[in-house]
Write a protein that holds these residues in place. Structure first.
Motif, PDB file in Angstrom:
ATOM      1  N   LEU A 202      48.113  32.101  39.798  1.00 40.35           N
ATOM      2  CA  LEU A 202      47.029  32.644  40.612  1.00 40.35           C
ATOM      3  C   LEU A 202      46.362  33.815  39.900  1.00 40.35           C
ATOM      4  O   LEU A 202      45.132  33.919  39.860  1.00 40.35           O
ATOM      5  N   ALA A 203      47.176  34.681  39.292  1.00 39.01           N
ATOM      6  CA  ALA A 203      46.604  35.810  38.551  1.00 39.01           C
ATOM      7  C   ALA A 203      45.808  35.285  37.355  1.00 39.01           C
ATOM      8  O   ALA A 203      44.742  35.817  37.038  1.00 39.01           O
TER       9      ALA A 203
ATOM     10  N   LEU B 109      54.604  39.900  35.918  1.00 37.01           N
ATOM     11  CA  LEU B 109      55.686  39.869  36.904  1.00 37.01           C
ATOM     12  C   LEU B 109      56.046  38.425  37.251  1.00 37.01           C
ATOM     13  O   LEU B 109      57.225  38.053  37.295  1.00 37.01           O
TER      14      LEU B 109
ATOM     15  N   LEU C 183      45.888  42.768  37.112  1.00 32.93           N
ATOM     16  CA  LEU C 183      46.133  41.328  37.213  1.00 32.93           C
ATOM     17  C   LEU C 183      47.043  40.860  36.073  1.00 32.93           C
ATOM     18  O   LEU C 183      47.901  40.000  36.277  1.00 32.93           O
TER      19      LEU C 183
ATOM     20  N   LEU D  69      50.493  41.788  37.120  1.00 32.43           N
ATOM     21  CA  LEU D  69      51.040  40.895  38.145  1.00 32.43           C
ATOM     22  C   LEU D  69      51.374  39.520  37.561  1.00 32.43           C
ATOM     23  O   LEU D  69      52.384  38.910  37.939  1.00 32.43           O
TER      24      LEU D  69
ATOM     25  N   GLU E  11      53.592  30.171  40.786  1.00 32.57           N
ATOM     26  CA  GLU E  11      52.375  30.406  41.572  1.00 32.57           C
ATOM     27  C   GLU E  11      51.834  31.814  41.369  1.00 32.57           C
ATOM     28  O   GLU E  11      50.629  32.008  41.224  1.00 32.57           O
ATOM     29  N   LEU E  12      52.719  32.800  41.356  1.00 30.15           N
ATOM     30  CA  LEU E  12      52.276  34.183  41.157  1.00 30.15           C
ATOM     31  C   LEU E  12      51.565  34.306  39.823  1.00 30.15           C
ATOM     32  O   LEU E  12      50.477  34.881  39.719  1.00 30.15           O
TER      33      LEU E  12
ATOM     34  N   VAL F  59      42.276  33.978  38.307  1.00 30.44           N
ATOM     35  CA  VAL F  59      41.321  35.065  38.529  1.00 30.44           C
ATOM     36  C   VAL F  59      40.888  35.654  37.190  1.00 30.44           C
ATOM     37  O   VAL F  59      39.708  35.911  36.956  1.00 30.44           O
TER      38      VAL F  59
ATOM     39  N   GLU G 211      40.930  46.269  37.873  1.00 34.94           N
ATOM     40  CA  GLU G 211      41.791  45.154  38.287  1.00 34.94           C
ATOM     41  C   GLU G 211      42.273  44.344  37.099  1.00 34.94           C
ATOM     42  O   GLU G 211      43.274  43.643  37.201  1.00 34.94           O
TER      43      GLU G 211
ATOM     44  N   ARG H 215      36.741  46.878  34.652  1.00 37.09           N
ATOM     45  CA  ARG H 215      37.154  47.019  36.046  1.00 37.09           C
ATOM     46  C   ARG H 215      38.668  47.154  36.065  1.00 37.09           C
ATOM     47  O   ARG H 215      39.362  46.454  35.344  1.00 37.09           O
TER      48      ARG H 215
ATOM     49  N   ARG I  72      32.488  37.521  35.634  1.00 36.46           N
ATOM     50  CA  ARG I  72      31.888  36.662  36.656  1.00 36.46           C
ATOM     51  C   ARG I  72      30.395  36.476  36.484  1.00 36.46           C
ATOM     52  O   ARG I  72      29.809  35.614  37.110  1.00 36.46           O
ATOM     53  N   ASP I  73      29.752  37.275  35.637  1.00 36.51           N
ATOM     54  CA  ASP I  73      28.323  37.077  35.434  1.00 36.51           C
ATOM     55  C   ASP I  73      28.042  36.028  34.375  1.00 36.51           C
ATOM     56  O   ASP I  73      26.896  35.659  34.167  1.00 36.51           O
TER      57      ASP I  73
ATOM     58  N   ALA J 253      38.238  33.681  35.348  1.00 40.06           N
ATOM     59  CA  ALA J 253      36.875  33.802  35.878  1.00 40.06           C
ATOM     60  C   ALA J 253      36.423  35.256  35.911  1.00 40.06           C
ATOM     61  O   ALA J 253      35.425  35.576  36.543  1.00 40.06           O
ATOM     62  N   PHE J 254      37.134  36.138  35.219  1.00 39.99           N
ATOM     63  CA  PHE J 254      36.925  37.574  35.414  1.00 39.99           C
ATOM     64  C   PHE J 254      35.526  38.021  35.007  1.00 39.99           C
ATOM     65  O   PHE J 254      34.943  38.891  35.633  1.00 39.99           O
TER      66      PHE J 254
END
Lengths: 204, 484
Positions: free
Chosen positions: B140-141, B117, B111, B114, B136-137, B144, B107, B105, B150-151, B147-148
């Motif tokens: 947070l990335a 960054l 991610l 980001l 925090e930036l 995610v 993203e 995917r 997700r299955d 847990a990428f």
């Protein structure tokens, strides 16, 4: 300013009481409602400080959006909170100990107070006096100039949150009939209807 | 009404470039769809390379901008080079995995971009608020990304665990920052440094010290130092292997560099107050990392304990609080990065019959089924253990020298003993590869990029001792930029 003092203790007391009720209430919906009550009282404290803008934002954002969202989640997900609470007593001693240590530290912090006059001078706000400007104007002057870096970074953080929410939850399902407005609009009369001549009395 | 001048954007050009490119690639991905993930990934690598070029192009000593919130100096440039290298390599070695495991995917690379960054902002922070926003930036990335897949239940669990504990640590960090602000009246590092040098540093307010301790606790979580390490093994084991590799590379370097900056730039005057805390978490990390890794059977879990231990060694240099110590930290981080790039690239090639395996026993007899790979892993393991003349030894050497020179004899001795214990589990892997009966052979070939990265990091690790001067000299300039 006896009225101000009374109002302060009223708001502060209500915040603490409703915060306790948030974790003590048996019904999760009641918990969220108590959370909303504590937000309202916190915004009352902001009004007392002369920060009307923050007070309004707190009500609009936290009560209007966040807490209502919580309420929906709590009502829709049907989480068994009694089950979640199991083990509460088991962890109480260690949790209580950590809380106690933090409380003692807090007392030290309060007892220390601010002693350094230099600190007071530094802490003075970098904006014109409040009598000249309204809250909103003062914030606007700072956010887009002095704190533009932080403001933009906050935007990136929110972007990551949005991308993350979509990545983790959006699923492309197969076999779903979707509405295609473009196709609907592009249909012509010829391809949509068929005119049959029906002779009377014989059926189609 | 007076108009404010536009801040000088030149020092922050690399960050602006990465941020704007991430937005552009996001749009590209949305329009082209998940089939084009590979292009987005390679474009992201290109973005990082260009960012590195830009960074060296605009580098000009120490530059402060955005009303003192952002700084770029030799230290930041050094740390950002490591971060960009780590992120780009992590992205390259993840390609094969995300294709095989159906995680394609678009993203994913965005991610990572980001998060990169965020890390660049962290090491360039010159203000407590900028520090927090960068952290925090990045975090947070990373939540995610964890847990990428997700299955997979384990990946989701590790993402959730990382998020809950990470949010708690961010709260602690923020509370510490608010106490520091409350008791000093400023969030700017330079003003803080001016406040706490000379007589004021003799008797700092107790509230400030408590704030500093909270700050250390929050950052210790980010570098996974004991006693804030609990999330590391579970998250490393549960999440997808390329994400584990990414988590072990760039974020560790960024958090450690930020840790060094925030301890030294504003609070060097309070060295006596924070030194003991760092010594304790450093010792605990080294010892715990060494002993807990012994009984592990999962290679990702083992690498998690290994990284806990390594962060302990890097903290030894910070505990010294001297220019030499910081130089040691930077050398350690560079070598750690190279060794782990190799080790994780090797772990990512552990595929048997179309599925990934991650048990240490799956490596059995690798010397007979693929001798080159076994040799590579052996080099990385010996280097991670710190056996001379491999690169890992020099990393440890520089931090221990700094500790001894700063009269931290006990810390140095504990560190040497811990690295002896740690050598046991690294050498055990070598023993399994060379002396045990062969297990199922891994899938071959591994692909050109993987071989190139394995060879490159292997050669760097093996031959670092011949010509260490450039790295050592560069680290010294970088460290000198931080210590006043």
């Amino acid at each position: 300013m006896i009225v101000g003092a009374i109002a302060f203790y009223l708001f502060a007391g209500m915040i603490i009481a409703s915060a306790v009720m948030v974790i003590a209430a048996r019904n999760p919906v009641h918990s969220v409602l108590f959370l909303i009550l504590s937000f309202f009282n916190a915004s009352g404290l902001f009004v007392l400080l002369g920060a009307e803008f923050l007070a309004m934002i707190l009500v609009i954002v936290y009560v209007g959006a966040v807490a209502v969202l919580f309420l929906f989640v709590v009502m829709m997900l049907n989480i068994n909170f009694v089950e979640l609470r199991q083990g509460f007593l088991q962890y109480l001693p260690i949790g209580g100990l950590v809380g106690l240590i933090l409380l003692i530290e807090l007392f030290f912090v309060i007892a220390a107070g601010i002693t350094d006059p230099e600190v007071v001078a530094l802490a003075s706000a970098p904006i014109p006096p409040l009598s000249d400007l309204t809250n909103t104007e003062a914030l606007g002057q700072l956010i887009y100039t002095r704190y533009v870096y932080l403001f933009q970074t906050a935007g990136m953080v929110l972007l990551v949150a949005m991308v993350g929410a979509i990545v983790l939850t959006l699923r492309q399902r197969e076999g779903v009939r979707k509405q295609s407005i473009a196709r609907q609009v592009a249909r012509t009369r010829e391809e949509s209807i068929e005119i049959k001549t029906v002779t009377p009395g014989s059926g189609i | 009404m007076p108009t404010a001048p536009v801040p000088d954007l030149i020092p922050a050009i690399p960050e602006i470039w990465v941020g704007a490119s991430a937005l552009a690639l996001l749009l590209y991905g949305v329009f082209r769809g998940n089939k084009h993930t590979r292009e987005v990934a390679w474009l992201s690598v290109l973005v990082m390379a260009v960012a590195a070029v830009l960074m060296f192009a605009v580098q000009d000593g120490r530059q402060v901008t955005f009303s003192g919130a952002f700084v770029t100096d030799d230290f930041a440039v050094f740390a950002k080079s490591l971060i960009l290298l780590g992120s780009a390599v992590a992205l390259i070695i993840s390609q094969g995995y995300i294709r095989n495991e159906k995680m394609e995917r678009f993203e994913f690379p965005i991610l990572i971009l980001l998060a990169t960054l965020g890390m660049m902002m962290m090491v360039s922070a010159n203000d407590l608020l900028a520090l927090y926003m960068g952290v925090e930036l990045q975090s947070l990335a990373l939540y995610v990304l964890a847990a990428f897949k997700r299955d997979s239940l384990r990946s989701t669990e590790s993402g959730l665990k990382y998020f809950v504990l990470g949010a708690l640590s961010s709260g602690i960090l923020l509370y510490g920052l608010s106490l520091i602000y409350g008791f000093s009246g400023t969030t700017n590092f330079e003003t803080l440094a001016a406040l706490y040098s000379g007589p004021a540093a003799e008797s700092p307010s107790i509230g400030l010290i408590i704030g500093l301790v909270f700050l250390i606790a929050g950052l210790a979580f980010k570098v996974s130092a004991v006693p804030f390490h609990m999330w590391t093994p579970d998250v490393y084991e549960g999440t997808a292997t390329p994400v584990t590799a990414f988590l072990a590379l760039a974020p560790k370097v960024a958090a450690m560099a930020l840790f060094a900056r925030v301890m030294v730039a504003p609070f060097i005057g309070l060295l006596d107050d924070w030194q003991d805390v760092i010594i304790v978490i450093s010792m605990a990390s080294m010892v715990f990392g060494a002993f807990a890794a012994i009984r592990q059977t999962n290679i990702k879990r083992l690498m998690a304990y290994s990284s806990i231990g390594h962060m302990g060694f890097a903290l030894v240099g910070l505990a010294a609080g001297t220019e030499k110590g910081l130089q040691g930290v930077l050398i350690y981080l560079s070598i750690y990065l190279v060794m782990n790039i190799g080790a994780f690239a090797a772990i990512l090639t552990m595929r048997v019959k179309g599925t990934m395996v991650e048990s240490i026993d799956d490596l059995a007899g690798l010397s007979r089924t693929s001798p080159m790979m076994a040799l590579g892993i052996a080099i990385f393991m010996f280097s991670l253990a710190g056996i001379p003349p491999l690169a890992g030894f020099f990393g440890k050497f520089y931090v221990f020298i700094a500790a001894v020179e700063a009269d931290l004899m006990v810390l140095a001795i504990v560190g040497v003993l811990a690295s002896v214990v740690g050598a046991f589990y690294y050498v055990r892997i070598v023993k399994i590869m060379y002396f045990d009966e062969p297990a199922e052979p891994f899938e071959r070939p591994i692909g050109r990029e993987m071989s190139a990265i394995l060879t490159g990091s292997g050669i760097l690790t093996l031959l670092f001792f011949i010509y260490p001067a450039p790295l050592v000299g560069w680290a010294q300039t970088a460290a000198a930029a931080l210590v006043p």
